[in-house]
Design an enzyme around this catalytic site. Structure first.
Site, PDB file in Angstrom:
ATOM      1  N   ARG A 238       0.835  -1.195   0.000  1.00 57.71           N
ATOM      2  CA  ARG A 238       0.000   0.000   0.000  1.00 57.71           C
ATOM      3  C   ARG A 238       0.879   1.258   0.000  1.00 57.71           C
ATOM      4  O   ARG A 238       2.075   1.203   0.268  1.00 57.71           O
ATOM      5  CB  ARG A 238      -0.900   0.016   1.237  1.00 57.71           C
ATOM      6  CG  ARG A 238      -2.024  -0.987   1.206  1.00 57.71           C
ATOM      7  CD  ARG A 238      -2.765  -1.049   2.530  1.00 57.71           C
ATOM      8  NE  ARG A 238      -1.959  -1.649   3.593  1.00 57.71           N
ATOM      9  CZ  ARG A 238      -2.365  -1.821   4.852  1.00 57.71           C
ATOM     10  NH1 ARG A 238      -3.567  -1.414   5.211  1.00 57.71           N
ATOM     11  NH2 ARG A 238      -1.578  -2.386   5.747  1.00 57.71           N
TER      12      ARG A 238
ATOM     13  N   LYS B 122       1.871   1.920   7.571  1.00 51.98           N
ATOM     14  CA  LYS B 122       2.196   1.142   8.765  1.00 51.98           C
ATOM     15  C   LYS B 122       3.221   1.861   9.639  1.00 51.98           C
ATOM     16  O   LYS B 122       3.869   2.808   9.215  1.00 51.98           O
ATOM     17  CB  LYS B 122       2.726  -0.234   8.371  1.00 51.98           C
ATOM     18  CG  LYS B 122       1.685  -1.112   7.696  1.00 51.98           C
ATOM     19  CD  LYS B 122       0.508  -1.412   8.615  1.00 51.98           C
ATOM     20  CE  LYS B 122       0.878  -2.309   9.772  1.00 51.98           C
ATOM     21  NZ  LYS B 122      -0.296  -2.562  10.657  1.00 51.98           N
TER      22      LYS B 122
ATOM     23  N   TYR C 243      -0.966   4.140  10.718  1.00 47.10           N
ATOM     24  CA  TYR C 243      -1.400   3.093  11.645  1.00 47.10           C
ATOM     25  C   TYR C 243      -0.204   2.757  12.532  1.00 47.10           C
ATOM     26  O   TYR C 243       0.863   2.362  12.028  1.00 47.10           O
ATOM     27  CB  TYR C 243      -1.831   1.833  10.892  1.00 47.10           C
ATOM     28  CG  TYR C 243      -3.144   1.962  10.157  1.00 47.10           C
ATOM     29  CD1 TYR C 243      -4.333   2.211  10.839  1.00 47.10           C
ATOM     30  CD2 TYR C 243      -3.195   1.824   8.770  1.00 47.10           C
ATOM     31  CE1 TYR C 243      -5.538   2.328  10.155  1.00 47.10           C
ATOM     32  CE2 TYR C 243      -4.394   1.939   8.084  1.00 47.10           C
ATOM     33  CZ  TYR C 243      -5.560   2.193   8.782  1.00 47.10           C
ATOM     34  OH  TYR C 243      -6.750   2.313   8.119  1.00 47.10           O
TER      35      TYR C 243
ATOM     36  N   HIS D 296      -0.581   1.277  16.230  1.00 48.74           N
ATOM     37  CA  HIS D 296      -0.842   0.137  17.117  1.00 48.74           C
ATOM     38  C   HIS D 296       0.211   0.054  18.216  1.00 48.74           C
ATOM     39  O   HIS D 296       0.808  -1.001  18.463  1.00 48.74           O
ATOM     40  CB  HIS D 296      -0.884  -1.166  16.299  1.00 48.74           C
ATOM     41  CG  HIS D 296      -1.928  -1.184  15.228  1.00 48.74           C
ATOM     42  ND1 HIS D 296      -3.281  -1.291  15.500  1.00 48.74           N
ATOM     43  CD2 HIS D 296      -1.832  -1.077  13.873  1.00 48.74           C
ATOM     44  CE1 HIS D 296      -3.965  -1.263  14.365  1.00 48.74           C
ATOM     45  NE2 HIS D 296      -3.114  -1.122  13.372  1.00 48.74           N
TER      46      HIS D 296
ATOM     47  N   GLU E  49      -5.749   4.618  13.952  1.00 47.85           N
ATOM     48  CA  GLU E  49      -6.684   3.691  14.590  1.00 47.85           C
ATOM     49  C   GLU E  49      -7.283   4.218  15.885  1.00 47.85           C
ATOM     50  O   GLU E  49      -8.218   3.619  16.421  1.00 47.85           O
ATOM     51  CB  GLU E  49      -6.021   2.328  14.830  1.00 47.85           C
ATOM     52  CG  GLU E  49      -4.994   2.282  15.949  1.00 47.85           C
ATOM     53  CD  GLU E  49      -3.606   2.731  15.518  1.00 47.85           C
ATOM     54  OE1 GLU E  49      -2.699   2.658  16.351  1.00 47.85           O
ATOM     55  OE2 GLU E  49      -3.438   3.148  14.350  1.00 47.85           O
TER      56      GLU E  49
ATOM     57  N   ASP F 173      -2.481  -7.143  15.087  1.00 44.28           N
ATOM     58  CA  ASP F 173      -1.894  -5.796  15.128  1.00 44.28           C
ATOM     59  C   ASP F 173      -1.861  -5.226  16.539  1.00 44.28           C
ATOM     60  O   ASP F 173      -0.963  -4.478  16.894  1.00 44.28           O
ATOM     61  CB  ASP F 173      -2.696  -4.845  14.233  1.00 44.28           C
ATOM     62  CG  ASP F 173      -2.004  -4.591  12.904  1.00 44.28           C
ATOM     63  OD1 ASP F 173      -0.794  -4.802  12.826  1.00 44.28           O
ATOM     64  OD2 ASP F 173      -2.684  -4.180  11.953  1.00 44.28           O
TER      65      ASP F 173
END
Length: 373
Positions: free
Chosen positions: A15, A75, A94, A96, A118, A270
């Site tokens: 991505r 990410k 993202y 996490h 998130e 995740d």
């Protein structure tokens, strides 16, 4: 504002954080966008498309990080990227962090401002930037589960939907949020028998009304989860506590009691995973391992396997927030939009999200206090 889009370097991640259409919107608003050469190739978006949209193509990640005030990623950063950050730089991705103490420590040390997709949460509980990838991962979880149930992949040799005269597979889904709902929709469409579990009875009642097929809803507790996973052919972990580490609902003892060749797909990996035997994340290149005779699929970036879909869905969701950050600047955007402020996880060497601080047993400073300072 100068906005940078580096190429993703996490294994199996194809991505990119911004489409050419997103670039065009930012350029039209008066901002400069730096895109690393080849960043969009995995998503079917070439450098020439980005140039046509007004981006400046730069050859290396160093070129992106050196000039950009706002770094857009998909990410969390990996080891080779941390030295590129500079104090005060904004990272939007993202993250996490509750499940990644090492990443948390490096971001704190880098003195960056880290905003997590998130943990941006609307007053009604919706997670607008997590939802599109949860939709993708939920639908994919059934695809990959069906694949690894095939005997050639070590599974039980069960067809998810069965055939006339032969019963379908038993699919157990833990969590009835976005991931679980999308997983249930696909599994039911393929003809599987689906047990959908959650501790919110109103949510189960709603889904029992709107979903069609061979569906059973069950309130989740230790006893009901134990019973369900023992008869399951495929267990899908779809549990989420925004910003926090995922609770372990499936114990190792439960996994020991599962049928040989059954499959676990833990979409929650995740955030640490909801299955006790998920002790590590896997990659698209090596997605599974076997423990107690059960196949464990624990890829932490599932939507990266379908980047042409995922990248567009991601930009659709993130772009309004990116435009707001770029137009207003960090402080004004955070003060004027409490929803966006909820995404602030790390700033000025301090943890600004309570769930992240609790996960690592570290001190927490409210975002408003850090912003005021």
């Amino acid at each position: 504002m100068v906005i940078g889009v580096p190429k993703e370097v996490k294994p199996g991640e194809h991505r990119v954080a911004l489409t050419p259409a997103g670039v065009a919107e930012l350029v039209r608003a008066g901002h400069r966008v730096l895109v690393q050469q080849g960043a969009g190739v995995g998503s079917g978006m070439g450098d020439e498309e980005y140039q046509a949209a007004g981006a400046t193509i730069v050859p290396t990640p160093e070129d992106v990080f050196a000039d950009a005030e706002l770094i857009l990623k998909v990410k969390e950063p990996v080891e080779q990227e941390f030295p590129l950050f500079r104090p005060g730089q904004i990272l939007f991705a993202y993250l996490h962090l509750a499940a990644h103490p090492g990443v948390t420590q490096r971001l704190l040390a880098s003195q960056v401002t880290a905003i997590a997709y998130e943990t941006i949460q609307e007053p009604n509980g919706a997670l607008p930037l997590l939802t599109p990838m949860s939709e993708v991962a939920g639908r994919m979880s059934v695809q990959v589960g069906a694949q690894f149930l095939e005997q050639i992949h070590g599974g039980r040799g069960v067809l998810l939907g069965g055939v006339p005269g032969v019963p379908p597979a038993e699919v157990v889904i833990l969590g009835a949020g976005t991931v679980g709902t999308n997983a249930a929709r696909i599994a039911l469409g393929l003809g599987a028998h689906v047990t959908l579990m959650d501790n919110r009875i109103d949510r189960l009642r709603y889904l029992e009304d709107v979903l069609r097929g061979n569906l059973m809803t069950v309130v989740a507790n230790h006893h009901t989860v134990d019973r369900a996973v023992r008869y399951a052919d495929l267990v899908i972990g779809a549990v989420l506590v925004p910003g926090a580490r995922t609770p372990r609902l499936v114990t190792e003892e439960m996994v020991r009691g599962m049928k040989p060749g059954s499959v676990i797909v833990d979409v929650a990996v995740d955030q640490g995973g909801c299955v006790e035997t998920i002790d590590r994340a896997t990659t698209h290149d090596d997605p599974v391992y076997v423990k107690h005779g059960v196949i464990h699929y624990a890829v932490s970036n599932m939507p990266g396997a379908v980047p042409r879909t995922s990248t567009r869905a991601l930009t659709n969701a993130t772009l309004p927030y990116v435009v707001e950050l770029a137009n207003k600047g960090l402080h004004r955007a955070m003060v004027e939009n409490p929803v966006l402020a909820g995404g602030l996880n790390v700033m000025a060497g301090q943890i600004t999200h309570p769930a992240v601080a609790e996960a690592h047993q570290m001190s927490y400073t409210p975002a408003a206090e850090v912003l005021a300072g």
